[in-house]
Design an enzyme around this catalytic site. Structure first.
Site, PDB file in Angstrom:
ATOM      1  N   ASP A   1       0.814  -1.159   0.075  1.00 42.03           N
ATOM      2  CA  ASP A   1       0.099  -0.095  -0.186  1.00 42.03           C
ATOM      3  C   ASP A   1       0.923   1.326  -0.003  1.00 42.03           C
ATOM      4  OD1 ASP A   1      -2.851   1.293   0.821  1.00 42.03           O
ATOM      5  OD2 ASP A   1      -1.204   2.264   2.041  1.00 42.03           O
TER       6      ASP A   1
ATOM      7  N   LYS B   1      -2.976   5.873  -4.370  1.00 42.81           N
ATOM      8  CA  LYS B   1      -4.113   6.854  -3.941  1.00 42.81           C
ATOM      9  C   LYS B   1      -4.064   8.292  -4.495  1.00 42.81           C
ATOM     10  CE  LYS B   1      -3.890   4.701   0.770  1.00 42.81           C
ATOM     11  NZ  LYS B   1      -2.509   4.520   0.502  1.00 42.81           N
TER      12      LYS B   1
ATOM     13  N   TYR C   1       2.666  10.029  -0.202  1.00 41.94           N
ATOM     14  CA  TYR C   1       3.598   9.583   0.426  1.00 41.94           C
ATOM     15  C   TYR C   1       4.909  10.116  -0.008  1.00 41.94           C
ATOM     16  CZ  TYR C   1       0.072   6.598   2.659  1.00 41.94           C
ATOM     17  OH  TYR C   1      -0.892   6.061   3.095  1.00 41.94           O
TER      18      TYR C   1
ATOM     19  N   HIS D   1      -8.063   9.544  -1.755  1.00 44.33           N
ATOM     20  CA  HIS D   1      -7.211   9.579  -0.309  1.00 44.33           C
ATOM     21  C   HIS D   1      -7.866   9.980   0.648  1.00 44.33           C
ATOM     22  CE1 HIS D   1      -2.834   9.284   1.385  1.00 44.33           C
ATOM     23  NE2 HIS D   1      -3.663   8.834   2.275  1.00 44.33           N
TER      24      HIS D   1
END
Length: 299
Positions: A51, A81, A56, A112
């Site tokens: 994931d 996402k 990120y 997200h």
């Protein structure tokens, strides 16, 4: 579900018919240069779900870790996402993620957050665009083959109702990825999702970094009685609730330990004891967003 003791090979069947692995590796808050090794270690330990997210900033490293592992792409479930400031640019968002991950498709693409943030000012929400408009764009992706399943993340009951009741919603989200642990169990939200055929994936399922759950006496007692770690008990609790779990770690020994979930189970009494722990905390709030997304409707 609780009767099945072989969770590392366990999958959950989504409303699309696709099978999402029950245990995955989370990569949020993993530092640069750590993620690549963590992904490789997880895949070599047997994980088949990774994931990540555009937000990120580590999709490129995740892609490298996947390649390093030598595990065939078709055996791996990749979730990523769409970031909040990209809500009006869904096509660009997925292309960016695919390029960074160095793959032709992702297995699951999530919105997200239900916040269509203005990229020119992250404290502002678009006045003319919301998550329903974003979902209209996401619904176009599965037909392209680049996204196998679409879903949402951080959606409370209130926002799911808005989305599901909108006439433009033709595809019910396959997954809602939400913060779930014994101090944020969200039973109403989990039950609501089940009633709509939406699978829940638990993020921050260990309570995140320096989790107070690790010091919880009730959890420590159960772990000692089982000869397991508190982390393993937390993951087993999530799995026996019917949710998939994506524990984050960059330490190889912990990555392996978090996957040692086969051959044992929590009793109904232990599950009830963990589920009824009174303490409450959230790792992820919504005060940094331009709109409120949590409404206390999940308890």
């Amino acid at each position: 579900m609780a009767g099945n003791l072989d969770f590392t090979k366990q999958t959950y069947t989504l409303n699309t018919g696709a099978k999402i692995p029950a245990v995955g590796l989370g990569t949020w808050q993993s530092k640069p240069n750590e993620v690549r090794e963590a992904v490789k270690a997880a895949l070599l330990a047997g994980y088949r779900h990774i994931d990540t997210a555009l937000a990120y900033g580590n999709e490129h490293e995740v892609g490298l870790g996947i390649k390093d592992s030598g595990v065939p792409r078709e055996e791996i479930w990749i979730t990523t996402k769409l970031d909040n400031p990209w809500h009006k640019r869904v096509e660009e968002g997925i292309q960016s993620s695919l390029k960074s991950l160095q793959t032709d498709y992702v297995d699951l693409y999530l919105m997200h957050w239900p916040s269509s943030t203005d990229p020119a000012d992250l404290k502002k929400h678009y006045p003319d665009w919301n998550f329903v408009n974003t979902w209209q764009e996401l619904q176009k992706l599965p037909a392209s083959g680049r996204v196998k399943n679409i879903g949402v993340s951080n959606f409370a009951i209130k926002n799911l109702e808005i989305l599901l009741n909108d006439p433009s919603t033709k595809i019910v989200p396959a997954v809602n990825q939400i913060e779930l642990h014994p101090n944020n169990p969200s039973p109403k939200l989990v039950d609501y999702c089940k009633s709509k055929g939406i699978h829940c994936t638990a993020y921050s399922c260990l309570g995140s970094t320096d989790s107070p759950l690790y010091k919880n006496e009730a959890l420590k007692k159960i772990a000692e009685a089982k000869g397991k770690t508190v982390q393993q008990v937390l993951l087993k609790w999530g799995l026996q609730r019917g949710t998939s779990v994506i524990p984050k770690s960059v330490t190889e020994s912990r990555i392996k330990a978090n996957f040692e979930l086969d051959g044992w189970a929590l009793s109904d009494e232990e599950m009830t004891k963990i589920s009824s722990m009174p303490e409450r905390f959230k790792v992820c709030g919504d005060d940094w967003l331009p709109v409120k997304v949590f409404f206390g409707d999940d308890e």
